[in-house]
Design a protein around this motif. Structure first.
Motif, short mmCIF file in Angstrom:
data_model
loop_
_atom_site.label_atom_id
_atom_site.label_comp_id
_atom_site.label_asym_id
_atom_site.label_seq_id
_atom_site.Cartn_x
_atom_site.Cartn_y
_atom_site.Cartn_z
N ASP A 795 -3.53 -8.18 3.22
CA ASP A 795 -4.78 -7.75 2.57
C ASP A 795 -4.56 -7.37 1.11
N ARG A 796 -3.43 -6.70 0.83
CA ARG A 796 -3.13 -6.34 -0.56
C ARG A 796 -2.97 -7.59 -1.41
N ALA A 797 -2.25 -8.58 -0.89
CA ALA A 797 -2.06 -9.81 -1.65
C ALA A 797 -3.39 -10.52 -1.86
N LEU A 798 -4.22 -10.51 -0.83
CA LEU A 798 -5.53 -11.14 -0.94
C LEU A 798 -6.37 -10.46 -2.02
N MET A 799 -6.36 -9.13 -2.05
CA MET A 799 -7.13 -8.39 -3.05
C MET A 799 -6.64 -8.72 -4.46
N ALA A 800 -5.32 -8.85 -4.58
CA ALA A 800 -4.75 -9.16 -5.89
C ALA A 800 -5.20 -10.53 -6.37
N ARG A 801 -5.17 -11.54 -5.43
CA ARG A 801 -5.59 -12.88 -5.81
C ARG A 801 -7.06 -12.90 -6.23
#
Length: 853
Positions: A795-801
């Motif tokens: 989820d953190r990576a998704l938010m960053a993208r």
């Protein structure tokens, strides 16, 4: 005409204003016009006799009297002789300037033009005809300086025969217009206490339009110079009466040392000399004179404090050091002014100003001190009675046409010879209908017309009183800056002393635990006071409530033992002030239990240590105040939790009373329409008072154009300054946007302490997930935490993208909620007999697969 006669004339007549040079009418009015008078020679005279002496001493050769029963009469031979032969040349008619005969009584040796009737009767038409002809002839005769005295002008004007009213009105009209000889004058004596009432009376006669216009014009231009007020006797005149009766009739005094106080009591009663004379002569044959004896005779109903008691009472009042010093200086200034004038020095200087301004919060002693000022002025001889009439705006202003002038004048009449005390006087100038301005105009007129008989004290909050005085130049001139007295709030120690004194005064002994508890309560009340804190009034109310609790607990009977009041008797709604705050070590221990946040924890500990050090040093003006703060970080990094712990820490340090947290956003502070924002912002601040106001995403207040956010910020900064020490504001949000927000809004936020909340690392997120699951009472399989971390990492990576901020603990909380829903669905699919056993076990399948989401 200047009234300056022999010592036989008392001060209340010598103090009356005479007419201007060339002014043919001199009006005397008030309750003294039909009284008797006592001069320095201790002889009692009627008003007619006294006026004869005044006019004779002023150089009038012919003094003529005209009344209802007797058309024209005289009190001396010279005046009679000069009137009998007015057509003769003055050289052939000797003028007898010193022909006054001894007066044996009110009408002793009265000489009439014709014999008076055996009993009262209306004068005949011929009598009025003769009256008009003769009086007019006397007034227009320039060869002889003449004065016409009308002792009872109301009856005189009311009872003129109808067929003579026109010529009579023409005569009075000519006199009013100044068509008289030389400096001749007509003296009219009216019983009305107020000049305006005289105007209304004359207007009501209808046949005297010119006289009505003359009097109305004088009233309109605020001229009191043609009218003199004859009131009740003062101390000096009563002293002459008392000593005269003592010497002639054997009146005895019970205590000579108490004579000054006795005379002050007599002068305060508004009783005429003719009544005092009867009472004192009656006492002379029965008992020694004292205040108690006067009370027995029903002539001492108005209580008057002894002058020594006034200053003793002031000294005994708790606190008020600056007030006591001001009154002492004010007294010395007034005494010096009186002494210099008595010696003929300083005659060109303006008399010391008497009107005062009292500023301060409610319950600081303004009304009590106003009464003392009245007593002080009375003791100095500046006011005859020195009583205080309290007036609110509602007592002065009326919505009825003309009612405001009447109400204001009526209140002034009540206060004459004393003090008119107007609390919250600024409400007059704030009246949206303008009626308050009318009251101010009437008040200024009355203050001018009764400058020797009226003292006005205005009271209220300092800033608003200053604005009120600035609205009218006449107001600021009558209340000089040197006469503006500030009443400070009582300190916590003084409030405690007032409260205990109030309880002692009610006969209640306080146990030690109650004394200690009430010290805590008064400290808390002082710390949490609002702008309208009622000071001593609050202490009186608290004492009354404690007495009620004590009475209910002890149930005292007539013969029972009086038990002391204890801490049990503190009323319920004050008990919250006695609750002990959580110790600081415990609060910091709670902080340590939070996952991560090492930098935040270190900073909070350092801040707490600095604040404790400053309290020990006590070097900051106004005391140590908890700082406002900026919380900089992403959502879900513990800002709200830490704000709550900071509130507790500040309360533990004694910097905030409650330490609660009120969380708010832009929508709670900003209104949709003009005028909504400031009240909404103030409401939230008041809700957070004595605690913490946490503004989440505070940068959203920085709107553009006509956005109301900037108004909310401006109001917030004002309130932060106003409630310094009672409010901590924490503005929270993303670091970059918060920096821009603070730079764009100079003020207290730019000096706020900063706490940086870093994003949680994955191990910290794992710990937070486990803590939340366990807090909800669930167990979990070993694989659950690892699956939760994979989901959070994804989820953190998704938010960053996507360019969005990861919500940290908030995201964890959402994940736990999702896990619980999946657990519920899964368990309810099991056979009924298996559900309870597996209802609290989280398995790996309950954690969503990040690849599948």
């Amino acid at each position: 005409m200047t009234i300056d006669s022999s010592g036989a004339v008392p001060a209340r007549l010598t103090g009356a204003r005479g007419p201007r040079p060339g002014e043919p009418l001199w009006i005397l009015h008030g309750p003294g016009v039909d009284d008797r008078f006592v001069g320095a020679d201790m002889h009692v005279r009627s008003a007619e006799e006294m006026l004869w002496e005044v006019l004779h001493a002023a150089g009038y050769e012919r003094i003529v009297f005209s009344g209802y029963r007797d058309a024209v009469y005289f009190r001396d031979d010279a005046s009679r002789d000069l009137t009998r032969a007015p057509e003769q040349d003055s050289a052939r008619q000797p003028r007898r300037r010193n022909a006054m005969r001894h007066f044996r009584g009110p009408f002793g040796d009265t000489m009439l033009l014709s014999e008076p009737p055996a009993r009262p009767r209306r004068p005949s038409a011929s009598t009025d005809t003769e009256r008009v002809r003769m009086l007019d002839g006397i007034m227009v005769d320039a060869a002889i300086s003449s004065a016409v005295v009308v002792p009872n002008a109301e009856t005189w004007l009311e009872n003129i025969q109808p067929d003579m009213r026109r010529p009579f009105a023409e005569m009075i009209g000519r006199w009013s217009a100044g068509v008289v000889g030389g400096g001749n004058v007509c003296v009219l004596l009216f019983s009305q206490p107020d000049f305006g009432a005289i105007v209304e009376f004359v207007r009501g006669q209808r046949y005297l339009p010119q006289l009505t216009d003359k009097l109305a014009a004088l009233e309109a231009r605020r001229s009191g110079r043609v009218a003199g007020h004859l009131g009740f006797p003062d101390e000096a005149e009563l002293a002459g009466l008392l000593h005269g009766i003592r010497l002639r009739h054997g009146l005895r005094l019970s205590d000579w040392n108490a004579l000054p106080h006795l005379l002050r009591v007599m002068a305060a009663q508004e009783i005429p000399v003719k009544v005092w004379e009867r009472v004192l002569r009656r006492i002379a044959g029965r008992s020694a004179l004292s205040v108690d004896v006067l009370r027995e005779h029903g002539v001492a109903e108005v209580a008057v404090a002894d002058a020594r008691d006034v200053w003793r009472k002031l000294d005994e009042m708790v606190g008020m050091t600056s007030v006591k010093e001001f009154l002492a200086r004010h007294r010395y200034v007034l005494e010096a002014s009186i002494a210099l004038r008595a010696r003929g020095v300083d005659t060109d200087a303006e008399p010391a100003a008497l009107h005062l301004t009292f500023t301060g919060n409610p319950g600081t002693g303004k009304t009590v001190v106003a009464r003392m000022v009245g007593e002080l002025y009375r003791d100095l001889g500046l006011l005859r009675r020195g009583h205080v009439v309290e007036a609110k705006v509602e007592d002065l202003v009326s919505s009825i046409p003309g009612g405001t002038a009447r109400q204001t004048s009526a209140r002034v009449r009540e206060a004459l010879d004393g003090v008119l005390f107007i609390d919250e006087a600024y409400r007059l100038s704030e009246d949206p209908h303008g009626l308050g301005i009318q009251a101010i105009d009437v008040l200024l007129t009355e203050m001018e017309n009764h400058r020797d008989r009226l003292v006005v004290i205005i009271a209220g909050y300092a800033g608003r009183i200053d604005d009120f005085l600035a609205t009218n130049q006449g107001l600021s001139g009558r209340f000089p800056r040197g006469n503006r007295l500030v009443f400070p709030d009582y300190t916590p120690e003084e409030l405690h002393e007032i409260l205990l004194g109030r309880l002692r005064g009610q006969g209640i002994e306080c146990a030690d635990d109650l004394v200690t508890a009430l010290r805590t309560v008064t400290n808390a009340l002082y710390r949490t006071k609002s702008a309208d804190f009622a000071n001593a009034r609050t202490m009186r109310e608290l004492a009354a409530e404690i007495r009620r609790e004590w009475a209910g607990r002890t149930r005292l009977t007539r013969d029972g033992e009086i038990m002391p009041a204890t801490a049990e008797d503190v009323p319920a709604h004050y008990r919250s002030y006695l609750a002990e705050q959580q110790p600081l070590d415990e609060v910091l221990a709670e902080l340590d239990q939070l996952t991560g946040l090492k930098t935040v924890k270190d900073t909070v500990r350092e801040l707490a240590a600095v604040l404790e050090l400053r309290k020990l040093q006590e070097h900051e003006p106004g005391g140590v105040a908890a700082p406002h703060m900026l919380f900089l970080g992403s959502p879900g990094t513990g800002k709200t939790t830490v704000a709550g712990l900071l509130g507790k820490a500040f309360a533990s340090l004694g910097l905030l009373y409650r330490g609660h947290v009120v969380t708010t956003t832009r929508g709670d502070l900003v209104g949709e329409y003009v005028g909504q924002t400031a009240p909404k912002t103030r409401a939230k601040v008041l809700e957070a008072l004595d605690g913490v106001l946490l503004i989440d995403e505070a940068y959203e207040l920085a709107g553009e154009g006509n956005d109301f956010g900037s108004e909310a910020v401006a109001e917030l900064i004002t309130l932060m300054e106003q409630y310094r020490g009672r409010l901590v504001v924490i503005a929270a949000g993303y670091p970059d946007r918060m920096d821009d927000f603070v730079r764009s809004n100079s003020g207290v936020l730019s000096r706020a302490e900063r706490l940086y909340f870093a994003d949680y690392e994955l191990p910290e997120l794992r710990s937070i997930f486990i803590a939340m699951v366990e807090e909800m009472g669930y167990e979990y399989e070993p694989a659950v935490p690892a699956r939760a971390v994979r989901w959070l990492e994804h989820d953190r990576a998704l938010m960053a993208r996507q360019g969005r901020e990861f919500a940290n603990a908030r995201t964890v909380r959402n994940l736990v909620a999702t896990v619980e829903r999946r657990l519920a669905v899964r368990v309810l699919k099991l056979p009924v007999q298996e559900r309870r056993a597996k209802a609290r076990l989280v398995i790996g399948a309950d954690v969503p697969d990040p690849e599948a989401s």
